[in-house]
Design a protein around this motif. Structure first.
Motif, PDB file in Angstrom:
ATOM      1  N   ASN A   2       0.628  -1.514  -0.426  1.00  0.00           N
ATOM      2  CA  ASN A   2       0.173  -0.122  -0.079  1.00  0.00           C
ATOM      3  C   ASN A   2       0.610   1.086  -0.216  1.00  0.00           C
ATOM      4  OD1 ASN A   2      -3.225  -1.142   0.345  1.00  0.00           O
ATOM      5  ND2 ASN A   2      -1.505  -1.941   2.359  1.00  0.00           N
ATOM      6  N   TYR A   3      -0.056   2.011  -0.988  1.00  0.00           N
ATOM      7  CA  TYR A   3       1.157   3.465  -1.276  1.00  0.00           C
ATOM      8  C   TYR A   3       0.547   4.875  -0.756  1.00  0.00           C
ATOM      9  CZ  TYR A   3       4.038   0.551  -4.430  1.00  0.00           C
ATOM     10  OH  TYR A   3       4.762   0.081  -4.380  1.00  0.00           O
ATOM     11  N   PHE A   4       1.472   5.338   0.637  1.00  0.00           N
ATOM     12  CA  PHE A   4       0.738   6.212   1.102  1.00  0.00           C
ATOM     13  C   PHE A   4       1.007   7.881   0.879  1.00  0.00           C
ATOM     14  CE2 PHE A   4      -0.828   2.612   2.870  1.00  0.00           C
ATOM     15  CZ  PHE A   4      -1.892   3.025   3.548  1.00  0.00           C
ATOM     16  N   ASP A   5       0.996   8.605   0.450  1.00  0.00           N
ATOM     17  CA  ASP A   5       1.632  10.058   0.196  1.00  0.00           C
ATOM     18  C   ASP A   5       1.196  11.198   1.006  1.00  0.00           C
ATOM     19  OD1 ASP A   5       2.376  11.877  -0.388  1.00  0.00           O
ATOM     20  OD2 ASP A   5       1.102  12.584  -2.217  1.00  0.00           O
ATOM     21  N   ILE A   6       1.891  10.998   2.208  1.00  0.00           N
ATOM     22  CA  ILE A   6       1.911  12.054   4.149  1.00  0.00           C
ATOM     23  C   ILE A   6       2.065  13.198   3.573  1.00  0.00           C
ATOM     24  CG2 ILE A   6       3.206  11.725   6.429  1.00  0.00           C
ATOM     25  CD1 ILE A   6       1.628   9.342   5.384  1.00  0.00           C
ATOM     26  N   ALA A   7       1.236  13.952   4.123  1.00  0.00           N
ATOM     27  CA  ALA A   7       1.415  15.193   4.170  1.00  0.00           C
ATOM     28  C   ALA A   7       2.547  15.913   5.163  1.00  0.00           C
ATOM     29  CB  ALA A   7       0.317  16.198   4.835  1.00  0.00           C
ATOM     30  N   ARG A   8       2.788  16.783   5.061  1.00  0.00           N
ATOM     31  CA  ARG A   8       4.448  18.010   5.380  1.00  0.00           C
ATOM     32  C   ARG A   8       4.120  17.300   6.925  1.00  0.00           C
ATOM     33  NH1 ARG A   8       7.937  18.084   1.844  1.00  0.00           N
ATOM     34  NH2 ARG A   8      10.041  18.843   3.156  1.00  0.00           N
ATOM     35  N   GLU A   9       2.918  17.969   7.298  1.00  0.00           N
ATOM     36  CA  GLU A   9       2.875  18.170   9.369  1.00  0.00           C
ATOM     37  C   GLU A   9       2.377  16.531   9.714  1.00  0.00           C
ATOM     38  OE1 GLU A   9      -0.947  18.886   7.556  1.00  0.00           O
ATOM     39  OE2 GLU A   9       1.345  19.268   6.333  1.00  0.00           O
ATOM     40  N   ASN A  10       2.353  15.513   9.149  1.00  0.00           N
ATOM     41  CA  ASN A  10       2.292  14.466   9.611  1.00  0.00           C
ATOM     42  C   ASN A  10       3.537  13.893   9.040  1.00  0.00           C
ATOM     43  OD1 ASN A  10      -0.076  15.051   9.790  1.00  0.00           O
ATOM     44  ND2 ASN A  10      -1.211  14.510   8.045  1.00  0.00           N
ATOM     45  N   CYS A  11       4.505  14.277   9.234  1.00  0.00           N
ATOM     46  CA  CYS A  11       5.704  13.304   8.803  1.00  0.00           C
ATOM     47  C   CYS A  11       6.787  13.743  10.174  1.00  0.00           C
ATOM     48  CB  CYS A  11       6.283  12.745   7.995  1.00  0.00           C
ATOM     49  SG  CYS A  11       7.451  11.630   7.431  1.00  0.00           S
ATOM     50  N   GLY A  12       7.032  13.310  11.391  1.00  0.00           N
ATOM     51  CA  GLY A  12       7.838  13.664  12.136  1.00  0.00           C
ATOM     52  C   GLY A  12       9.526  13.407  11.814  1.00  0.00           C
ATOM     53  N   TRP A  13      10.321  13.184  11.969  1.00  0.00           N
ATOM     54  CA  TRP A  13      12.235  13.972  11.968  1.00  0.00           C
ATOM     55  C   TRP A  13      12.560  14.420  12.746  1.00  0.00           C
ATOM     56  CZ3 TRP A  13      16.042  16.143   9.382  1.00  0.00           C
ATOM     57  CH2 TRP A  13      16.854  15.877   8.903  1.00  0.00           C
ATOM     58  N   SER A  14      14.078  14.066  13.568  1.00  0.00           N
ATOM     59  CA  SER A  14      14.698  15.806  13.792  1.00  0.00           C
ATOM     60  C   SER A  14      13.679  15.998  15.057  1.00  0.00           C
ATOM     61  CB  SER A  14      15.686  16.214  12.928  1.00  0.00           C
ATOM     62  OG  SER A  14      16.893  16.539  13.285  1.00  0.00           O
ATOM     63  N   SER A  15      13.476  15.892  15.789  1.00  0.00           N
ATOM     64  CA  SER A  15      12.820  15.883  17.223  1.00  0.00           C
ATOM     65  C   SER A  15      11.437  16.956  16.485  1.00  0.00           C
ATOM     66  CB  SER A  15      13.694  16.799  17.785  1.00  0.00           C
ATOM     67  OG  SER A  15      14.106  16.268  18.231  1.00  0.00           O
ATOM     68  N   ARG A  16      10.819  17.243  14.981  1.00  0.00           N
ATOM     69  CA  ARG A  16      10.180  18.219  14.775  1.00  0.00           C
ATOM     70  C   ARG A  16       9.412  17.154  13.311  1.00  0.00           C
ATOM     71  NH1 ARG A  16      14.982  20.436  13.838  1.00  0.00           N
ATOM     72  NH2 ARG A  16      15.249  20.731  11.020  1.00  0.00           N
ATOM     73  N   THR A  17       8.192  18.256  12.659  1.00  0.00           N
ATOM     74  CA  THR A  17       7.998  17.692  11.494  1.00  0.00           C
ATOM     75  C   THR A  17       8.624  18.119  10.415  1.00  0.00           C
ATOM     76  OG1 THR A  17       5.918  18.782  11.483  1.00  0.00           O
ATOM     77  CG2 THR A  17       5.441  17.097  12.838  1.00  0.00           C
ATOM     78  N   PHE A  18       8.638  17.691   8.947  1.00  0.00           N
ATOM     79  CA  PHE A  18       9.048  18.354   7.935  1.00  0.00           C
ATOM     80  C   PHE A  18       7.789  19.494   7.967  1.00  0.00           C
ATOM     81  CE2 PHE A  18      11.205  14.232   7.624  1.00  0.00           C
ATOM     82  CZ  PHE A  18      11.118  14.816   7.406  1.00  0.00           C
ATOM     83  N   ALA A  19       6.731  19.707   8.048  1.00  0.00           N
ATOM     84  CA  ALA A  19       6.580  20.967   7.956  1.00  0.00           C
ATOM     85  C   ALA A  19       6.811  21.892   8.622  1.00  0.00           C
ATOM     86  CB  ALA A  19       5.300  21.145   8.766  1.00  0.00           C
ATOM     87  N   GLY A  20       7.940  21.675  10.190  1.00  0.00           N
ATOM     88  CA  GLY A  20       8.870  23.007  10.448  1.00  0.00           C
ATOM     89  C   GLY A  20       8.378  22.734  12.116  1.00  0.00           C
TER      90      GLY A  20
END
Length: 177
Positions: A159-177
Motif C-alpha cells: 500500500n502506498y501512502f502520500d504523507i502530508a509534511r505536517e504528518n511526518c516527524g523527524w529530528s524532533s519536529r515535523t517536515f512542516a517545520g
C-alpha cells in the motif's frame, strides 16, 4: 425615521439631509480627499508583519520509508534485499538515499487466500512522489527482488501512502517545520 419601539427619531426633511451628509463624508474619506484634524497612523502599522524565517526542514526531501512483512526468511540476503529496495526507492522518487528507511520483518506467520504460503504485505510512505508511475516501478522492483526467495508477484501487496509534511516527524519536529 422610526425606532424599533415606534418612536419618531427625526422628521423626513432632516433625515434625507443627514443621509446625504453621511454618504458625502464617507465618499470623501474613501477617496482620501478628506483629512482629519489628527494625523493618520503611519502606513507601516498596517503593513503585513514579516513572516518568521522558514525552517530548512520544510524544504528537505522527506521520508520515503517502507515496512515489508514477509512469510519467508531471507537469511543472509536480508540486508542486501533491504539495500536494493532503498536504492530503488531513492532513484524512483528522486530523493537522497540518506532519507530512505526500509524495515523488513521476515519469517512471519502469514496466510494469503486462506493458505499458508510465501507472501509479502507492506506499506510505503513518502512526502510526495506517490503516483501510479512511481508505485508501479517500486512494486515491480520489490517483486523481482522477492521472487528468488519464493514469493510470487501475485502474492505481494504494498500500500502506498502520500504523507502530508505536517504528518511526518523527524529530528524532533515535523517536515512542516
Amino acid at each position: 425615521f422610526m425606532s424599533t419601539t415606534g418612536d419618531l427619531l427625526m422628521t423626513p426633511p432632516y433625515s434625507s439631509s443627514l443621509l446625504f451628509i453621511g454618504v458625502t463624508a464617507c465618499s470623501l474619506i474613501a477617496s482620501s480627499a478628506w483629512s482629519p484634524a489628527v494625523s493618520r497612523p503611519s502606513s507601516a502599522l498596517y503593513s503585513t508583519p514579516p513572516k518568521p524565517a522558514r525552517d530548512p526542514i520544510c524544504d528537505a526531501p522527506g521520508d520515503p520509508s517502507m515496512v515489508l512483512n514477509l512469510s519467508v526468511s531471507l537469511g543472509d540476503q536480508k540486508v542486501p534485499v533491504m539495500k536494493a529496495i532503498s536504492s530503488v526507492m531513492s532513484s524512483t522518487l528522486g530523493k537522497p538515499e540518506s532519507y530512505v528507511a526500509v524495515y523488513v520483518n521476515d519469517g512471519q506467520s502469514m496466510i494469503w487466500g486462506g493458505e499458508e504460503t510465501a507472501c509479502a504485505v507492506g506499506c510505503m510512505y513518502s512526502l510526495e512522489g506517490i503516483n501510479q508511475e512511481n508505485n508501479g516501478k517500486i512494486q515491480k522492483a520489490v517483486s523481482e527482488l522477492l521472487k528468488p526467495h519464493g514469493v510470487e508477484d501475485d502474492r505481494i501487496y504494498i500500500n502506498y501512502f502520500d504523507i502530508a509534511r505536517e504528518n511526518c516527524g523527524w529530528s524532533s519536529r515535523t517536515f512542516a517545520g
